[in-house]
Write an enzyme that holds these catalytic residues in place. Structure first.
Site, mmCIF file in Angstrom:
data_model
loop_
_atom_site.group_PDB
_atom_site.id
_atom_site.type_symbol
_atom_site.label_atom_id
_atom_site.label_comp_id
_atom_site.label_asym_id
_atom_site.label_seq_id
_atom_site.Cartn_x
_atom_site.Cartn_y
_atom_site.Cartn_z
ATOM 1 N N SER A 1 1.119 -1.144 0.078
ATOM 2 C CA SER A 1 0.052 0.221 -0.568
ATOM 3 C C SER A 1 0.706 1.037 -0.222
ATOM 4 O O SER A 1 1.790 1.549 -1.042
ATOM 5 C CB SER A 1 -0.998 -0.047 0.987
ATOM 6 O OG SER A 1 -2.439 0.549 1.152
ATOM 7 N N ASP B 1 -0.342 -5.390 -3.331
ATOM 8 C CA ASP B 1 -1.666 -4.652 -3.705
ATOM 9 C C ASP B 1 -1.951 -3.494 -3.193
ATOM 10 O O ASP B 1 -2.638 -3.039 -3.332
ATOM 11 C CB ASP B 1 -2.814 -4.587 -2.644
ATOM 12 C CG ASP B 1 -4.518 -5.052 -2.723
ATOM 13 O OD1 ASP B 1 -4.028 -6.603 -3.746
ATOM 14 O OD2 ASP B 1 -5.485 -4.860 -2.299
ATOM 15 N N HIS C 1 -6.373 -7.023 1.494
ATOM 16 C CA HIS C 1 -5.531 -5.543 0.962
ATOM 17 C C HIS C 1 -4.220 -5.838 1.638
ATOM 18 O O HIS C 1 -3.144 -5.630 1.351
ATOM 19 C CB HIS C 1 -5.997 -4.340 1.269
ATOM 20 C CG HIS C 1 -5.509 -2.890 1.062
ATOM 21 N ND1 HIS C 1 -4.972 -2.913 -0.296
ATOM 22 C CD2 HIS C 1 -5.359 -2.203 1.705
ATOM 23 C CE1 HIS C 1 -3.900 -2.176 -0.693
ATOM 24 N NE2 HIS C 1 -4.129 -1.072 0.654
#
Length: 298
Positions: free
Chosen positions: A122, A146, A277
């Site tokens: 992220s 992700d 996520h």
């Protein structure tokens, strides 16, 4: 169950046996120590120079990688990004990948100058992209977990439920007890093991003098434009591997195709089923095997 007073006095490495169990690792736990470089705090794993650098996502901290690092068994450096964990906060609340990378570059040169890989999830992945563009000597190979530079657009398209624990970053910051924080986190991630969530909240919280509990991370008050990081992807010389959470909406097939098109050395994409996520939290063993596979190709 530990009381709030007992949690307050608990050493940050006291729960590593749980991480080893989650990773399926038997035997002695690896060496780990907290190190400081100016405003940045990090965890240094193993008795030799770090081979892998781990950068966490927004609202997380270096301990999010504990299970993966224990399972991987490689010397590593897991960094608390600015405004997170034990690292210092910025007065302007701007934790953009651009500013993060400027802060981290000299730190990584000091603490992990010979590292071969950067694994970034992220916000940590976006920071790694910018870092690889501005200081290619620090990023020999990149694993993105992700995330792509289209992250803000995808975030805006998701509901609070779809965002999972990411939504907690924009909610309450102070709680009357540790259990209140944990209950909220369990509600945001009902698919995840409660023991793992309790450990995560322990590492991501601190107790105030008045007895209340708050998140360790600063509120991100300024959001830059991540889309410009696509230009950085164009310029990267480091090979890139993408890991997607199979149940996550933060990366689409379109984003994957764009990354493949722009990256000079795109090694491929791995889709981890039954993961949202935070792949390192939802399916750590799967991520261990993916990262190990990347390491073995060097």
């Amino acid at each position: 169950m530990l009381s709030d007073d007992e949690l307050t006095g608990l050493d940050e490495f006291a729960l590593l046996a749980e991480n080893a169990e989650q990773a399926g690792v038997n035997g002695p736990l690896p060496e780990v120590e907290r190190v400081q470089a100016g405003a940045i705090s990090a965890l240094r794993w193993g008795g030799s120079a770090p081979r892998v650098i781990f950068l966490h996502g927004g609202g997380q901290n270096a301990h999010t990688w504990d299970t993966v690092i224990v399972g991987l068994g490689e010397p590593a450096l897991a960094v608390d990004l600015p405004g997170h964990g034990h690292s210092a906060w910025r007065e302007d609340g701007n934790y953009s990948p651009q500013l993060n990378s400027e802060t981290l570059a000299p730190v990584l040169r000091e603490l992990a100058p010979g590292a071969e890989f950067v694994v970034g999830m992220s916000l940590g992945g976006l920071t790694a992209i910018r870092l690889a563009a501005m200081a290619p000597d620090l990023v020999g190979e990149l694993v993105l977990v992700d995330v792509t530079p289209s992250a803000l657009q995808r975030h805006a398209e998701l509901t609070a439920e779809q965002r999972g624990t990411v939504a907690l970053m924009h909610g309450e910051r102070e709680f009357p007890s540790f259990q209140a924080m944990l209950d909220l986190t369990i509600a945001a991630a009902p698919h995840r093991d409660v023991k793992s969530l309790r450990r995560g909240v322990f590492h991501n919280s601190r107790r105030l003098d008045n007895g209340n509990w708050v998140w360790r991370y600063d509120a991100i008050r300024t959001f830059g434009d991540f889309a410009g990081l696509w230009d950085d992807v164009d310029a990267l010389s480091a090979p890139i591997t993408l890991v997607r959470g199979g149940s996550s909406g933060f990366v689409t097939d379109q984003d994957t195709a764009e990354l493949h098109r722009r990256a000079t050395h795109f090694r491929g994409v791995h889709i981890v089923e039954k993961s949202g996520h935070s792949v390192q939290s939802d399916q750590p063993r799967a991520l261990i095997e993916i990262v190990r596979g990347v390491l073995d190709t060097r």
